[in-house]
Design a protein around this motif. Structure first.
Motif, PDB file in Angstrom:
ATOM      1  N   ASP A 118     -11.824  -3.699   5.410  1.00 40.05           N
ATOM      2  CA  ASP A 118     -10.593  -3.041   5.854  1.00 40.05           C
ATOM      3  C   ASP A 118      -9.569  -4.114   6.183  1.00 40.05           C
ATOM      4  O   ASP A 118      -9.364  -4.477   7.338  1.00 40.05           O
ATOM      5  CB  ASP A 118     -10.876  -2.157   7.072  1.00 40.05           C
ATOM      6  N   VAL A 119      -8.924  -4.639   5.156  1.00 42.23           N
ATOM      7  CA  VAL A 119      -8.001  -5.758   5.314  1.00 42.23           C
ATOM      8  C   VAL A 119      -6.626  -5.257   5.744  1.00 42.23           C
ATOM      9  O   VAL A 119      -6.053  -4.361   5.103  1.00 42.23           O
ATOM     10  CB  VAL A 119      -7.882  -6.558   3.999  1.00 42.23           C
ATOM     11  N   ASP A 120      -6.115  -5.829   6.821  1.00 38.40           N
ATOM     12  CA  ASP A 120      -4.772  -5.502   7.292  1.00 38.40           C
ATOM     13  C   ASP A 120      -3.772  -6.261   6.415  1.00 38.40           C
ATOM     14  O   ASP A 120      -3.714  -7.493   6.467  1.00 38.40           O
ATOM     15  CB  ASP A 120      -4.633  -5.926   8.758  1.00 38.40           C
ATOM     16  N   PRO A 121      -2.960  -5.576   5.620  1.00 37.97           N
ATOM     17  CA  PRO A 121      -2.048  -6.266   4.698  1.00 37.97           C
ATOM     18  C   PRO A 121      -1.047  -7.176   5.415  1.00 37.97           C
ATOM     19  O   PRO A 121      -0.712  -8.250   4.912  1.00 37.97           O
ATOM     20  CB  PRO A 121      -1.328  -5.136   3.959  1.00 37.97           C
ATOM     21  N   GLU A 122      -0.577  -6.756   6.593  1.00 35.04           N
ATOM     22  CA  GLU A 122       0.384  -7.569   7.336  1.00 35.04           C
ATOM     23  C   GLU A 122      -0.261  -8.861   7.830  1.00 35.04           C
ATOM     24  O   GLU A 122       0.324  -9.944   7.741  1.00 35.04           O
ATOM     25  CB  GLU A 122       0.947  -6.781   8.519  1.00 35.04           C
ATOM     26  N   TYR A 123      -1.489  -8.740   8.339  1.00 36.00           N
ATOM     27  CA  TYR A 123      -2.226  -9.926   8.784  1.00 36.00           C
ATOM     28  C   TYR A 123      -2.484 -10.875   7.622  1.00 36.00           C
ATOM     29  O   TYR A 123      -2.293 -12.094   7.734  1.00 36.00           O
ATOM     30  CB  TYR A 123      -3.548  -9.515   9.435  1.00 36.00           C
ATOM     31  N   ASN A 141     -13.855  -6.265  10.230  1.00 35.21           N
ATOM     32  CA  ASN A 141     -14.275  -5.427   9.102  1.00 35.21           C
ATOM     33  C   ASN A 141     -13.723  -6.018   7.809  1.00 35.21           C
ATOM     34  O   ASN A 141     -12.540  -5.871   7.507  1.00 35.21           O
ATOM     35  CB  ASN A 141     -13.772  -3.990   9.297  1.00 35.21           C
ATOM     36  N   GLU A 180     -12.156 -11.317  12.084  1.00 37.55           N
ATOM     37  CA  GLU A 180     -11.928 -10.221  11.146  1.00 37.55           C
ATOM     38  C   GLU A 180     -13.160  -9.314  11.186  1.00 37.55           C
ATOM     39  O   GLU A 180     -14.160  -9.573  10.541  1.00 37.55           O
ATOM     40  CB  GLU A 180     -11.669 -10.791   9.751  1.00 37.55           C
TER      41      GLU A 180
END
Length: 256
Positions: free
Chosen positions: A95-100, A92, A90
């Motif tokens: 900057d969280v990817d909601p799908e991930y 960043n 991960e």
């Protein structure tokens, strides 16, 4: 359903199409047990000549039925290895990817909880004693890593959830133990070492040391076989007095 206990065990290993899970399943099978390999798609298991069952664990609405069907088809499961999991670096944390994140929670937490609790319901329903659940956690679940904060969170959650659950499960003589591997050589880590070696113009041996081996006192990576041998022991009657333990396989890891 008439369930009879045999000398050979019936074993389900989730996430057994490759890596640690595949080695664990292979070793149980080599030792004479009936083993069900699990993958998320047909393509992941198509080259294996084995008992197979397919389910994408992101499909949490079907996990309970899927496990119940396997349990009934094989007239019980003696050993449940919760190995399946997902996780990527991960880069960043802000900057969280909601799908991930959604997939991570579904596969690494929700599906694991459903499988463990459904196992207990079924062994109680059919009055089966002496089963074993082994959860393959990670060093990241014990020592959170800045490169894997979300992955670490999911492994930590399941590690301690199952440790607590072991107190309830043992009332029905079902043991739960947790294995936490450190840096283990798999196809995934081999690819990472090869790429690092090429990108940084260093030998693969140096790449392995810089990426993985420097964080344990043995200065090497472990093998899937070394993890599997511990799992075989924990699932056996030789480990009958071991319950609710978190056992690390990490070469003497020190937190950096």
């Amino acid at each position: 359903m008439n369930i009879q206990k045999n000398i050979t065990k019936k074993v389900l290993v989730t996430g057994s199409s490759r890596g640690i899970g595949k080695q664990i399943a292979h070793d149980f099978e080599k030792n004479g047990n009936t083993v069900i390999y699990h993958g998320s798609s047909n393509s992941s298991l198509e080259k294996l000549n084995c008992n197979k069952s397919i389910l994408d664990l992101r499909d949490t609405s079907n996990v309970v039925k899927w496990y119940s069907d396997i349990f009934k088809e094989y007239h019980g499961i003696d050993i449940l290895i919760l190995n399946a999991g997902i996780g990527i670096p991960e880069t960043n944390i802000f900057d969280v990817d909601p799908e991930y994140l959604d997939d991570l929670i579904k596969v690494n937490i929700i599906s694991q909880i459903y499988l463990a609790t459904q196992h207990l319901k079924l062994v109680q329903q059919y009055n089966i004693f002496g089963t074993s659940i082994i959860f393959i956690s990670s060093n990241a679940g014990i020592y959170p890593r800045s490169k894997f904060p979300l992955y670490s969170m999911t492994k930590n959650a399941m590690t301690y959830y199952l440790e607590i659950l072991s107190e309830e499960f043992i009332k029905h003589k079902t043991r739960i133990n947790i294995v936490a591997p450190g840096s283990i050589k798999t196809n995934m880590t081999d690819n990472a070492i090869s790429n690092f070696s090429k990108e940084n113009n260093v030998s693969e041996k140096d790449a392995e040391l810089q990426l993985y081996s420097h964080i344990n006192s043995m200065k090497r990576m472990g093998s899937a076989k070394e993890v599997s041998e511990l799992v075989q022991f924990l699932a056996s009657d030789k480990a009958s007095f071991i319950n609710g333990e978190i056992i690390k396989v990490n070469g003497g890891y020190y937190f950096e």
